[in-house]
Design an enzyme around this catalytic site. Structure first.
Site, PDB file in Angstrom:
ATOM      1  CB  CYS A   1       9.609  -2.933  -6.691  1.00  0.00           C
ATOM      2  SG  CYS A   1       8.124  -3.411  -5.770  1.00  0.00           S
TER       3      CYS A   1
ATOM      4  CG  ASP B   1       6.690   2.298  -0.827  1.00  0.00           C
ATOM      5  OD1 ASP B   1       7.471   1.729  -1.602  1.00  0.00           O
ATOM      6  OD2 ASP B   1       5.482   1.990  -0.722  1.00  0.00           O
TER       7      ASP B   1
HETATM    8  C1  RUB Z   1       5.868  -1.254  -3.984  1.00  0.00           C
HETATM    9  C2  RUB Z   1       7.033  -0.348  -4.118  1.00  0.00           C
HETATM   10  C3  RUB Z   1       6.941   0.690  -5.200  1.00  0.00           C
HETATM   11  C4  RUB Z   1       6.418   1.984  -4.573  1.00  0.00           C
HETATM   12  C5  RUB Z   1       6.078   3.037  -5.621  1.00  0.00           C
HETATM   13  O1  RUB Z   1       5.916  -2.025  -2.794  1.00  0.00           O
HETATM   14  O2  RUB Z   1       7.964  -0.354  -3.360  1.00  0.00           O
HETATM   15  O3  RUB Z   1       8.196   0.948  -5.756  1.00  0.00           O
HETATM   16  O4  RUB Z   1       5.248   1.705  -3.817  1.00  0.00           O
HETATM   17  O5  RUB Z   1       5.025   2.555  -6.422  1.00  0.00           O
HETATM   18  P1  RUB Z   1       4.666  -2.946  -2.415  1.00  0.00           P
HETATM   19  P2  RUB Z   1       4.052   3.580  -7.220  1.00  0.00           P
HETATM   20  O6  RUB Z   1       4.435  -3.895  -3.549  1.00  0.00           O
HETATM   21  O7  RUB Z   1       5.096  -3.624  -1.157  1.00  0.00           O
HETATM   22  O8  RUB Z   1       3.470  -2.048  -2.177  1.00  0.00           O
HETATM   23  O9  RUB Z   1       4.951   4.420  -8.071  1.00  0.00           O
HETATM   24  O10 RUB Z   1       3.163   2.668  -8.025  1.00  0.00           O
HETATM   25  O11 RUB Z   1       3.318   4.368  -6.188  1.00  0.00           O
END
Ligand code: RUB
Length: 307
Positions: A125, A194
């Site tokens: 991701c 998340d």
């Molecule tokens: C994004 C996702 C990321 C986490 C952590 O999902 O799963 O791995 O949010 O991101 P989506 P960060 O695209 O559905 O929001 O470290 O940038 O907070």
């Protein structure tokens, strides 16, 4: 940007990533406080509370968003002076954003120390926390290679490879189903989070738990990079983390499959703590089983009963 527009942009995924939605929600509360035209503190509190609810509803399963708005709103209901309430709201929103950016820098420095020279690292991701570690390792002069999953259906992997390539990190894009095939050649997995539950389970982009399973099979260390506002105080009191489901149009085009076929589109999944080597936070590297203590330390109990 006001709360309604911010919420719309979170819902449409224009603003995405757990940390970014929390920061933008905090800033939306700040803008609501600055834009308020009424004459009394109770009215401003009411407007902020409505804005808070609008924001939280835009991605109801994101604990970072909930923690972010709680941080800004904490104690606001006791304030009776309008100017003071406005000032406090603005200050707390700015403080949340500042702390969250500082946390990212600290996580990057700590995480980079876990990446050996010559390592091949997989990420899934688009996590700013995980990517920060990879870029920091590269900047330390380590000769690393990153493999990034495409991350269907939104293809956040495209963002990731762009972020990494811009920073000069040697990067390879793979499709999600290639993870197990390449895992035996990798040295570490770095992903974001998340939500982290009080038992240490990590909720992250769908597919993360499959990546963890493949890493476990090949004995590749699996690291989660997460600011402490990704930990969920709600789970400490028994609330189960709900997994967000999104629409079918994210997966197929209209008319592509018969109407009789159902589509199931869960966007996150839960990785049990036994598959996680460490969680890298701004407080340091902790085992997933330390989640409960982090929640108590960072949030205390008073947060739990405010919803
Ligand atoms: C994004 C996702 C990321 C986490 C952590 O999902 O799963 O791995 O949010 O991101 P989506 P960060 O695209 O559905 O929001 O470290 O940038 O907070």
């Amino acid at each position: 940007m006001r709360a309604k527009e911010t919420a719309d942009r979170i819902r449409s995924m224009e603003i995405r990533g757990a940390a970014e939605i929390a920061r933008q929600a905090a800033l939306a509360l700040k803008d609501e406080a600055l834009a308020y035209q009424g004459k009394d503190a109770a009215g401003l509190f009411h407007a902020l509370d409505e804005a808070r609810q609008t924001l939280v509803a835009s991605r109801p399963t994101a604990i970072s968003l909930w923690n972010g708005v709680q941080f800004v709103m904490k104690g606001n209901d006791r304030e009776t002076d309008l100017d003071l309430l406005r000032t406090i709201t603005v200050r707390r929103a700015d403080e949340f954003v500042k702390r969250s950016k500082e946390a990212l820098d600290i996580i990057a420095r700590i995480g980079a120390n876990r990446i050996p020279d010559g390592a091949k690292v997989l990420t899934h991701c688009n996590s700013k926390a995980a990517i920060g570690c990879l870029i920091a390792a590269h900047r330390q002069g380590k000769n690393i290679q990153v493999f990034a999953t495409e991350s269907r259906p939104w293809r956040q992997g495209i963002l990731t490879v762009n972020d990494l390539a811009k920073a000069g990190v040697p990067t390879t894009l793979i499709i999600d189903s290639a993870v197990r095939h390449i895992m035996k050649d990798l040295d570490a997995v770095f992903v974001g989070a998340d939500t982290i539950a009080s038992n240490g389970a990590v909720i992250n982009k769908i597919g993360t738990s499959q990546v963890a399973l493949a890493a476990d099979e090949s004995r590749v260390p699996f690291y989660v990079c997460a600011e402490t506002f990704k930990f969920s105080p709600k789970t400490m009191f028994g609330e189960l983390v709900k997994i967000e489901e999104r629409g079918s149009s994210e997966i197929v085009k209209p008319g592509e499959i018969p109407d009789s076929v159902k589509i199931f589109n869960p966007v996150f999944d839960a990785t049990p703590p036994e598959y996680i080597d460490s969680i890298i936070t701004e407080l340091g590297v902790v085992p997933p089983y330390a989640a409960y203590e982090i929640i108590v330390k960072e949030f205390g109990q008073e947060y739990i009963f405010t919803e």
